[in-house]
Design an enzyme around this catalytic site. Structure first.
Site, PDB file in Angstrom:
ATOM      1  CE  LYS A   1       3.983  14.799  34.136  1.00 23.96           C
ATOM      2  NZ  LYS A   1       5.207  14.339  33.521  1.00 23.96           N
TER       3      LYS A   1
ATOM      4  CE  LYS B   1      -0.818  19.950  30.226  1.00 20.62           C
ATOM      5  NZ  LYS B   1      -0.745  18.834  29.299  1.00 20.62           N
TER       6      LYS B   1
ATOM      7  CB  THR C   1       0.325  16.004  31.923  1.00 22.71           C
ATOM      8  OG1 THR C   1       1.407  15.087  31.756  1.00 22.71           O
ATOM      9  CG2 THR C   1       0.436  16.669  33.285  1.00 22.71           C
TER      10      THR C   1
HETATM   11  P1  NAD Z   1       1.559  17.042  21.157  1.00 21.93           P
HETATM   12  O1  NAD Z   1       0.904  18.367  21.046  1.00 21.93           O
HETATM   13  O2  NAD Z   1       2.767  16.730  20.326  1.00 21.93           O
HETATM   14  O3  NAD Z   1       0.470  15.874  20.859  1.00 21.93           O
HETATM   15  C1  NAD Z   1      -0.891  15.954  21.159  1.00 21.93           C
HETATM   16  C2  NAD Z   1      -1.645  15.420  19.934  1.00 21.93           C
HETATM   17  O4  NAD Z   1      -3.044  15.379  20.224  1.00 21.93           O
HETATM   18  C3  NAD Z   1      -1.472  16.299  18.694  1.00 21.93           C
HETATM   19  O5  NAD Z   1      -0.921  15.533  17.628  1.00 21.93           O
HETATM   20  C4  NAD Z   1      -2.897  16.794  18.389  1.00 21.93           C
HETATM   21  O6  NAD Z   1      -3.165  16.923  17.004  1.00 21.93           O
HETATM   22  C5  NAD Z   1      -3.721  15.684  19.016  1.00 21.93           C
HETATM   23  N1  NAD Z   1      -5.099  16.079  19.316  1.00 21.93           N
HETATM   24  C6  NAD Z   1      -5.549  17.260  19.829  1.00 21.93           C
HETATM   25  N2  NAD Z   1      -6.894  17.230  19.966  1.00 21.93           N
HETATM   26  C7  NAD Z   1      -7.294  16.006  19.526  1.00 21.93           C
HETATM   27  C8  NAD Z   1      -8.563  15.377  19.412  1.00 21.93           C
HETATM   28  N3  NAD Z   1      -9.683  16.007  19.780  1.00 21.93           N
HETATM   29  N4  NAD Z   1      -8.610  14.125  18.901  1.00 21.93           N
HETATM   30  C9  NAD Z   1      -7.481  13.483  18.506  1.00 21.93           C
HETATM   31  N5  NAD Z   1      -6.247  14.032  18.599  1.00 21.93           N
HETATM   32  C10 NAD Z   1      -6.171  15.277  19.102  1.00 21.93           C
HETATM   33  O7  NAD Z   1       1.881  16.834  22.701  1.00 21.93           O
HETATM   34  P2  NAD Z   1       2.853  15.743  23.372  1.00 21.93           P
HETATM   35  O8  NAD Z   1       4.190  16.353  23.586  1.00 21.93           O
HETATM   36  O9  NAD Z   1       2.715  14.455  22.632  1.00 21.93           O
HETATM   37  O10 NAD Z   1       2.164  15.628  24.817  1.00 21.93           O
HETATM   38  C11 NAD Z   1       0.972  14.900  25.030  1.00 21.93           C
HETATM   39  C12 NAD Z   1       0.685  14.867  26.504  1.00 21.93           C
HETATM   40  O11 NAD Z   1       1.783  14.294  27.211  1.00 21.93           O
HETATM   41  C13 NAD Z   1       0.475  16.257  27.137  1.00 21.93           C
HETATM   42  O12 NAD Z   1      -0.575  16.156  28.068  1.00 21.93           O
HETATM   43  C14 NAD Z   1       1.816  16.552  27.795  1.00 21.93           C
HETATM   44  O13 NAD Z   1       1.690  17.427  28.899  1.00 21.93           O
HETATM   45  C15 NAD Z   1       2.242  15.174  28.222  1.00 21.93           C
HETATM   46  N6  NAD Z   1       3.699  15.003  28.375  1.00 21.93           N
HETATM   47  C16 NAD Z   1       4.561  15.464  27.419  1.00 21.93           C
HETATM   48  C17 NAD Z   1       5.929  15.291  27.600  1.00 21.93           C
HETATM   49  C18 NAD Z   1       6.925  15.799  26.566  1.00 21.93           C
HETATM   50  O14 NAD Z   1       8.117  15.821  26.872  1.00 21.93           O
HETATM   51  N7  NAD Z   1       6.482  16.173  25.371  1.00 21.93           N
HETATM   52  C19 NAD Z   1       6.422  14.623  28.733  1.00 21.93           C
HETATM   53  C20 NAD Z   1       5.511  14.122  29.660  1.00 21.93           C
HETATM   54  C21 NAD Z   1       4.143  14.327  29.473  1.00 21.93           C
END
Ligand code: NAD
Length: 290
Positions: free
Chosen positions: A162, A237, A87
């Site tokens: 979204k 966010k 997102t």
């Molecule tokens: P998270 O923080 O668990 O995962 C993100 C991952 O990206 C981490 O493991 C981090 O180490 C990795 N990362 C950061 N910088 C990086 C880079 N330069 N190269 C490679 N990896 C890198 O977050 P999440 O909960 O998995 O969410 C991910 C996305 O999905 C976000 O944009 C969030 O808004 C969206 N989202 C989350 C949810 C939820 O319920 N968690 C629901 C819908 C959407």
């Protein structure tokens, strides 16, 4: 297919594992060194992207997405597809689309709804922006990771859908919590509130599927001490992204603005960080008008 998966966090890891379980060859990279079942861990994002038919990114924000995209696009094959499921702001989605198109790489912005449970169960909903050709390439992967993929239009429209959806969610959650807190003070039982509103014109997903009051309605984070679920921080966010987009587009969103400010206060000035976004109810029920 050969798939590169970058960002194996709470959402990315189970999504990548589902693709591997369905028989795709998945190379994964995460800066934190995390991996997922069935996924071959590689040392760099560029390595994950090299030779892939589709590269999926699931990253925290637009800034990180832009830098990862700038790093990997030159390593991607012409005709391959960069499928971003994070997102992020509409501007970042469009900037990445321009970079990819200039390199003859297909690109889709495909944020998801459904949370960690949906990611694990393969029941996410994808809202997708980009070309029909790129959508057709990614469709079999959407079918594994999710239950529905809606093609919303050109690049950026997945992110637009979204943040509009989540602006409604933030506003309806606050309204539902306000109504419960008022009903308490008017001496109405929470059971009666739920029974009436969930079948009357005040109903919404926040009331019917994710009731913020413990002990009434379906099981929800309220029944689990308000552990997320969907964290208030993530709602903040998404609300901020909606207000950033509203400002850029000169759209009047007074309730979206008020919801953003309320979640900002809750997360940054009070004890809302790390709690589910429905914890707005215990916050409001303690307060009076002053
Ligand atoms: P998270 O923080 O668990 O995962 C993100 C991952 O990206 C981490 O493991 C981090 O180490 C990795 N990362 C950061 N910088 C990086 C880079 N330069 N190269 C490679 N990896 C890198 O977050 P999440 O909960 O998995 O969410 C991910 C996305 O999905 C976000 O944009 C969030 O808004 C969206 N989202 C989350 C949810 C939820 O319920 N968690 C629901 C819908 C959407």
């Amino acid at each position: 297919m050969n798939i590169g998966f970058i960002g194996l966090g709470n959402m990315g890891a189970p999504m990548a594992a589902n693709l591997a379980a369905a028989g795709h060859a998945v190379k994964g990279f995460d800066v934190a060194g995390t991996t997922a079942e069935g996924v071959t861990q590689v040392a760099t994002a560029a390595e994950a992207a090299t030779g892939a038919d589709v590269v999926i990114t699931m990253l925290p924000n637009g800034e990180i997405l832009r830098s990862v995209a700038a790093d990997i696009i030159s390593h991607m094959s012409k005709g391959a597809v960069l499928l971003d499921c994070s997102t992020v702001d509409v501007g970042s989605a469009r900037a990445v689309a321009e970079l990819a198109s200039a390199a003859d790489v297909g690109v889709l912005d495909a944020p998801v709804s459904g949370g960690i449970g949906g990611a694990a169960g393969g029941t996410l909903t994808f809202m997708v922006g980009g070309s029909p050709e790129a959508f057709a390439t990614a469709k079999p992967l959407f079918d594994i990771m999710g239950q529905k993929a809606v093609h919303c239009g050109a690049s950026g429209s997945g992110q637009a859908a979204k943040i509009c959806n989540n602006m409604i969610l933030g506003v309806t959650m606050i309204a539902t919590c306000e109504a419960f807190a008022l009903a308490d003070k008017l001496g109405l039982s929470r059971e009666a509130m739920f029974d009436v509103v969930s079948t009357s014109s005040g109903y919404s997903w926040s009331m019917n599927a994710y009731c913020p009051a413990p002990g009434v309605g379906p099981q929800s984070p309220a029944d689990n001490g308000y552990l997320p679920g969907f964290a208030a921080d993530l709602m903040l966010k998404d609300l901020r992204l909606s207000q950033q987009a509203a400002e850029a587009a000169d759209a009047d969103t007074p309730l979206g603005q008020a919801a953003t400010e309320l979640y900002r206060t809750f997360v940054e000035d009070e004890d809302g960080s790390g709690k589910d976004f429905s914890a707005m109810l215990p916050r409001l029920e303690k307060r009076g008008r002053g």
